[in-house]
Design a protein around this motif. Sequence first.
Motif, PDB file in Angstrom:
ATOM      1  N   MET A 117     126.460   0.304  50.531  1.00 41.86           N
ATOM      2  CA  MET A 117     125.666  -0.725  51.189  1.00 41.86           C
ATOM      3  C   MET A 117     124.600  -0.085  52.111  1.00 41.86           C
ATOM      4  O   MET A 117     123.467  -0.547  52.181  1.00 41.86           O
ATOM      5  N   GLY A 118     124.997   0.991  52.779  1.00 43.84           N
ATOM      6  CA  GLY A 118     124.033   1.705  53.598  1.00 43.84           C
ATOM      7  C   GLY A 118     122.917   2.303  52.770  1.00 43.84           C
ATOM      8  O   GLY A 118     121.745   2.281  53.157  1.00 43.84           O
ATOM      9  N   ALA A 119     123.255   2.848  51.596  1.00 43.51           N
ATOM     10  CA  ALA A 119     122.236   3.448  50.727  1.00 43.51           C
ATOM     11  C   ALA A 119     121.231   2.407  50.260  1.00 43.51           C
ATOM     12  O   ALA A 119     120.046   2.705  50.096  1.00 43.51           O
ATOM     13  N   VAL A 120     121.680   1.189  50.037  1.00 41.14           N
ATOM     14  CA  VAL A 120     120.751   0.115  49.666  1.00 41.14           C
ATOM     15  C   VAL A 120     119.802  -0.185  50.814  1.00 41.14           C
ATOM     16  O   VAL A 120     118.599  -0.408  50.615  1.00 41.14           O
ATOM     17  N   ALA A 155     127.756  -3.802  57.327  1.00 41.87           N
ATOM     18  CA  ALA A 155     128.991  -4.590  57.335  1.00 41.87           C
ATOM     19  C   ALA A 155     128.756  -5.971  56.730  1.00 41.87           C
ATOM     20  O   ALA A 155     129.598  -6.492  55.980  1.00 41.87           O
ATOM     21  N   ALA A 156     127.588  -6.544  57.038  1.00 34.63           N
ATOM     22  CA  ALA A 156     127.276  -7.868  56.482  1.00 34.63           C
ATOM     23  C   ALA A 156     127.162  -7.806  54.965  1.00 34.63           C
ATOM     24  O   ALA A 156     127.634  -8.705  54.254  1.00 34.63           O
ATOM     25  N   LEU A 157     126.555  -6.747  54.433  1.00 34.93           N
ATOM     26  CA  LEU A 157     126.437  -6.608  52.981  1.00 34.93           C
ATOM     27  C   LEU A 157     127.815  -6.396  52.345  1.00 34.93           C
ATOM     28  O   LEU A 157     128.061  -6.810  51.211  1.00 34.93           O
ATOM     29  N   CYS A 158     128.701  -5.744  53.074  1.00 37.67           N
ATOM     30  CA  CYS A 158     130.079  -5.578  52.581  1.00 37.67           C
ATOM     31  C   CYS A 158     130.885  -6.871  52.676  1.00 37.67           C
ATOM     32  O   CYS A 158     131.998  -6.955  52.136  1.00 37.67           O
ATOM     33  N   ASP A 159     130.322  -7.838  53.399  1.00 37.47           N
ATOM     34  CA  ASP A 159     131.010  -9.115  53.630  1.00 37.47           C
ATOM     35  C   ASP A 159     132.336  -8.900  54.341  1.00 37.47           C
ATOM     36  O   ASP A 159     133.358  -9.509  54.013  1.00 37.47           O
ATOM     37  N   ARG A 160     132.291  -7.991  55.321  1.00 34.02           N
ATOM     38  CA  ARG A 160     133.485  -7.651  56.121  1.00 34.02           C
ATOM     39  C   ARG A 160     133.110  -7.688  57.592  1.00 34.02           C
ATOM     40  O   ARG A 160     131.969  -7.375  57.963  1.00 34.02           O
ATOM     41  N   PRO A 161     134.047  -8.021  58.474  1.00 32.93           N
ATOM     42  CA  PRO A 161     133.759  -7.904  59.909  1.00 32.93           C
ATOM     43  C   PRO A 161     133.465  -6.449  60.270  1.00 32.93           C
ATOM     44  O   PRO A 161     134.065  -5.511  59.701  1.00 32.93           O
ATOM     45  N   ALA A 162     132.566  -6.258  61.209  1.00 33.95           N
ATOM     46  CA  ALA A 162     132.191  -4.903  61.589  1.00 33.95           C
ATOM     47  C   ALA A 162     133.403  -4.101  62.055  1.00 33.95           C
ATOM     48  O   ALA A 162     133.543  -2.914  61.722  1.00 33.95           O
ATOM     49  N   ALA A 163     134.287  -4.732  62.802  1.00 35.20           N
ATOM     50  CA  ALA A 163     135.448  -4.003  63.337  1.00 35.20           C
ATOM     51  C   ALA A 163     136.315  -3.444  62.214  1.00 35.20           C
ATOM     52  O   ALA A 163     136.925  -2.371  62.353  1.00 35.20           O
ATOM     53  N   ALA A 164     136.378  -4.164  61.092  1.00 39.58           N
ATOM     54  CA  ALA A 164     137.241  -3.728  59.990  1.00 39.58           C
ATOM     55  C   ALA A 164     136.700  -2.489  59.293  1.00 39.58           C
ATOM     56  O   ALA A 164     137.440  -1.814  58.566  1.00 39.58           O
ATOM     57  N   LEU A 165     135.420  -2.182  59.526  1.00 36.50           N
ATOM     58  CA  LEU A 165     134.809  -1.044  58.831  1.00 36.50           C
ATOM     59  C   LEU A 165     134.658   0.179  59.723  1.00 36.50           C
ATOM     60  O   LEU A 165     134.073   1.178  59.310  1.00 36.50           O
ATOM     61  N   ILE A 166     135.197   0.117  60.919  1.00 33.73           N
ATOM     62  CA  ILE A 166     135.108   1.290  61.787  1.00 33.73           C
ATOM     63  C   ILE A 166     135.807   2.501  61.169  1.00 33.73           C
ATOM     64  O   ILE A 166     135.268   3.612  61.208  1.00 33.73           O
ATOM     65  N   ARG A 205     122.016  10.166  50.224  1.00 35.57           N
ATOM     66  CA  ARG A 205     121.763   8.736  49.990  1.00 35.57           C
ATOM     67  C   ARG A 205     121.461   8.468  48.522  1.00 35.57           C
ATOM     68  O   ARG A 205     121.965   7.515  47.931  1.00 35.57           O
ATOM     69  N   GLN A 206     120.647   9.334  47.917  1.00 38.20           N
ATOM     70  CA  GLN A 206     120.290   9.135  46.512  1.00 38.20           C
ATOM     71  C   GLN A 206     121.511   9.243  45.604  1.00 38.20           C
ATOM     72  O   GLN A 206     121.632   8.508  44.618  1.00 38.20           O
ATOM     73  N   ALA A 207     122.407  10.169  45.925  1.00 39.01           N
ATOM     74  CA  ALA A 207     123.607  10.317  45.110  1.00 39.01           C
ATOM     75  C   ALA A 207     124.465   9.054  45.192  1.00 39.01           C
ATOM     76  O   ALA A 207     125.004   8.577  44.189  1.00 39.01           O
ATOM     77  N   VAL A 208     124.593   8.498  46.394  1.00 35.30           N
ATOM     78  CA  VAL A 208     125.358   7.261  46.563  1.00 35.30           C
ATOM     79  C   VAL A 208     124.665   6.117  45.830  1.00 35.30           C
ATOM     80  O   VAL A 208     125.286   5.332  45.096  1.00 35.30           O
ATOM     81  N   TYR A 209     123.359   6.031  46.023  1.00 32.67           N
ATOM     82  CA  TYR A 209     122.566   4.938  45.444  1.00 32.67           C
ATOM     83  C   TYR A 209     122.606   4.990  43.918  1.00 32.67           C
ATOM     84  O   TYR A 209     122.707   3.959  43.239  1.00 32.67           O
ATOM     85  N   PRO A 212     122.414  -0.406  38.004  1.00 34.96           N
ATOM     86  CA  PRO A 212     121.072  -0.941  38.263  1.00 34.96           C
ATOM     87  C   PRO A 212     121.038  -2.435  38.524  1.00 34.96           C
ATOM     88  O   PRO A 212     120.348  -2.903  39.434  1.00 34.96           O
ATOM     89  N   SER A 213     121.778  -3.209  37.756  1.00 34.54           N
ATOM     90  CA  SER A 213     121.761  -4.656  37.979  1.00 34.54           C
ATOM     91  C   SER A 213     122.353  -5.003  39.336  1.00 34.54           C
ATOM     92  O   SER A 213     121.900  -5.930  40.014  1.00 34.54           O
ATOM     93  N   ALA A 214     123.379  -4.258  39.732  1.00 36.61           N
ATOM     94  CA  ALA A 214     123.991  -4.491  41.040  1.00 36.61           C
ATOM     95  C   ALA A 214     123.029  -4.114  42.161  1.00 36.61           C
ATOM     96  O   ALA A 214     122.978  -4.780  43.199  1.00 36.61           O
ATOM     97  N   ARG A 215     122.254  -3.035  41.945  1.00 33.41           N
ATOM     98  CA  ARG A 215     121.262  -2.649  42.959  1.00 33.41           C
ATOM     99  C   ARG A 215     120.288  -3.785  43.236  1.00 33.41           C
ATOM    100  O   ARG A 215     120.005  -4.114  44.383  1.00 33.41           O
ATOM    101  N   LYS A 216     119.746  -4.376  42.166  1.00 33.97           N
ATOM    102  CA  LYS A 216     118.769  -5.456  42.347  1.00 33.97           C
ATOM    103  C   LYS A 216     119.397  -6.609  43.116  1.00 33.97           C
ATOM    104  O   LYS A 216     118.792  -7.177  44.033  1.00 33.97           O
ATOM    105  N   ALA A 217     120.631  -6.964  42.757  1.00 35.82           N
ATOM    106  CA  ALA A 217     121.305  -8.057  43.446  1.00 35.82           C
ATOM    107  C   ALA A 217     121.539  -7.718  44.914  1.00 35.82           C
ATOM    108  O   ALA A 217     121.370  -8.572  45.799  1.00 35.82           O
ATOM    109  N   LEU A 218     121.929  -6.472  45.182  1.00 34.93           N
ATOM    110  CA  LEU A 218     122.169  -6.067  46.566  1.00 34.93           C
ATOM    111  C   LEU A 218     120.874  -6.065  47.381  1.00 34.93           C
ATOM    112  O   LEU A 218     120.886  -6.422  48.564  1.00 34.93           O
TER     113      LEU A 218
END
Length: 915
Positions: A273-276, A287-298, A325-329, A334-340
């Motif tokens: 999500m960060g790479a996007v 955290a919002a892109l992960c659809d998770r509370p920020a605290a849960a991703l610490i 970042r490029q390796a993660v991305y 590809p279809s998921a990237r566009k949606a993200l």
Amino acid sequence: MAGSGGPLSRSGLRGREAELEELQTLITSVARTGSGGLALIQGEPGIGKTTLLAEAVSRARAAGFSVGLGKADELHHIVPLSSLATSLLQGDPPLLSGDTFGDLARHHDQRIWLVERLAEAIEARAGSTPVLICLDDVQWADALSRFALQQLPTRLRTSPVLWILTGRREPSGPAEEVLAAATGSLPTITVPLGPLSGAAIGQLADDTLGTAVDAWVRDLLDGAGGNPFLAVEMLAGLRTVDTSTEVMPARLVVGVRGRLKSLRPDTLRFLQMGAVLGRRFGFDDAAALCDRPAAALIPALEEAVRAGLLDDDGEQLVFRHDLLRQAVYADIPPSARKALHREAAHRLVAAGRPPADAVPHLLRGSLPGDEEAVTLLRRAADDVLPVTPGLAADLITRALDLAPGPGPLRFSVGEQAILTLTRAGRNREALSAGDRLLADRPPLEVFGRLQAALGGTLWTMDLTEELRRRTEAALGVGGATPEVRARLAALRALALSRGRDLTAAREAGEGALRDATAAGDREAHVLALSGLGEIALNAGENALALARFAALSAIDSVFLPEEIVAHLHLDDFGSAERLLPRAAEKAGTTRQAMLLWAQGQHDLGLGRLDDADAGFATMERLENEVGIPVQQVNGRVIRSRTALLRGDREAAREHLAAAREGLAVRPNPGNTAAVRFLEAVHAEAEGDTGLAVDRIRQVQREGSFMRWRLLRDWVDSAVRMSLRDGNRELAEDLAAQAEAHAERNPSVPTATGVAAQARGLVRNDPALLEHSVELLSASPRPLARAAAYADLGRVFLAAGRKDRAVAALAHARGAFAEAGAHAAAAHQQRALEGAGSGGRRAAGAARPVQGWGSLTASEEKVARLIAEGHTNRSAADALVVSPHTVNTHLTSVFRKLSISSRVQLANLVRSLPVH
């Protein structure tokens, strides 16, 4: 194998000794000479550009440089000047304070103004300490930062300012554009970084794991291909592995992807999500892109930081290298990237972030029909249009591609696209886009709006007959609102201003002005006044032209240059001088060049040939910078004729060639007539009066309006050419033309004086020529007076009235010499010698081409002020000229004196004898 775990900070410097020495040499040179320099470090991702830059920064700081170091970001390039801001606002102390930069950024709609103010601020810092400005990853710089980087190194070349940029190898990319703009004006070097040698990779392994590195490890590192970053990533993985046995690493996780696979799923998802979001991103956004509370991703954040994948600067998270970042991305389908990316854009907007943050994601992820994306792209295009019209054109074109099929939204976006593309100078694209929209058979009201939008495009392209045809067709079919009808009527009048029936054009313009007033439409009002001003100038009615342009500038101050020039046509130089400073404060991006045109006309009229030539040269440079070549042909015509007056035949021929090239690009009647007249002047100078007269006839055939526009001040030259060729009929026609112009402008001394001069030449009448001299005594134009005195002297001499001839010729010689027209002064000197009364020779007739004696009067003034410690701005204020003109003079000074810094100039001036 012992792993010392030594620091990796020098890993990129192994095998880079030669490159580092090259940078060190440039750093030393800038500090020693006090002049600027530029270095571009190029190479593939991970090759060590950033590490080499960091070492150069360290060495520059040790040498006493004040340093600004910034980095451009791939997904954050929409905000104007954001990339360069990172360089200017970071440092200890920063090169610019936040308050100063904020004040400048508020004027970012004036691109040239902004660059000049940035130059002044950097120049002031460089007055006390050498300055280093660095930008990493310049290939991702925003459009305004790229524009500034193409101007600033050259503008600051005489100050100790060093620029070091890093970028990927991209033919014709931003890095190459910056380098090309600086090449030839200041020392520049390119430092290409290729793969490290095997020996250097071995040293890198020794640094990391200790000196007893096993052979299989060295074999493994061959897979890095000489890329130090990849090698370091492999070695970092090895440092956590038990290497006591020589097990081949087929099972070993190495390289970047191997490290990623070792992470927990939550951490990998968080990194994706960060790479996007980009190399720098907010924890909450990810955290919002992960659809998770920020605290849960610490825990995921902590693991990513421990793994050396992310850094946390307290405000944002940053991938430690873009390759990570490029390796993660790349691992995201590809279809998921566009949606993200679509999701990222929606969430950023919902969080109240500016459109500029969402636009990069919209460009990567939007689908046709996405009306929210269209709306955001339109807003972003409007935001950046004043300062980066090219980017705005790209954004609005994308919005047009996404807009749903024929309907109100598409037509509205299309109208904006036409206007934006025209503003960006992409006129053919604008016309093509407009015609495609018209082919969709829009409603009549929309049809009128689109044709009105295309009016500016057609006018800019000099397609005046097509403009007339389209506006008349749109007015004929009806259906337009009163506002649009008023605009169409004003555009029609503007088109008619280039025709032969100026009476009909004036009636159309006055009707359009009434319609605009009734409709209360500002744009129609501006267009109508512009058209009426053009019509009045073309008819030779200078007082009426002034009234129109004064009314226009009262509505919009960016039209002050037109009002200034209109004052000059009335010999009202006092009003022009009062308006010039006001116009300088208010001129916008595309008007700085027009203001220099007005300033150049002012200086030319007052016989300040040096300043006029510098002004027109600067005008052309600024027009090239903003990509709007409006007055370049006319500027070159004037500069060529000025060069002939000064006796510089080579420069005159160069300007003629440039004018012809400009005419090939913009072959409108005005440019054609101007170049033909210049060709006549050159033909006469070379003794071919037949060719000269042929060219004058061509000017006359271009249309009656060109007689007022072109020959109002130069008709005496055309009359003399005609008489020398024995073409009395043409001379009579020209004299009658001058008299008609004087009748239209009876209170203008230059108009009445030149008319009497022309008639006196045709009749060979000393009394009329004496009268012309009397009339021109009230004119503020010394060159016009000098020409009239020269004509009077020749007629007196032919009549045997030697004393009167000598007095007139001596007066002409002195006036020409004072204006810097040395060739014209020398011609009068020869006439005096032929009369047996040479008198004193005109000063400066044989100026050298190099050294202090080669400087013009204006260049010498600039040189002395700069040597005293003035900046370009303070020197400009002292001389009452533009800082851009000071820069042009200073460029000539450094070239003539063969120096490269203000320090050298100050030393040279101090060594001059005291007078």
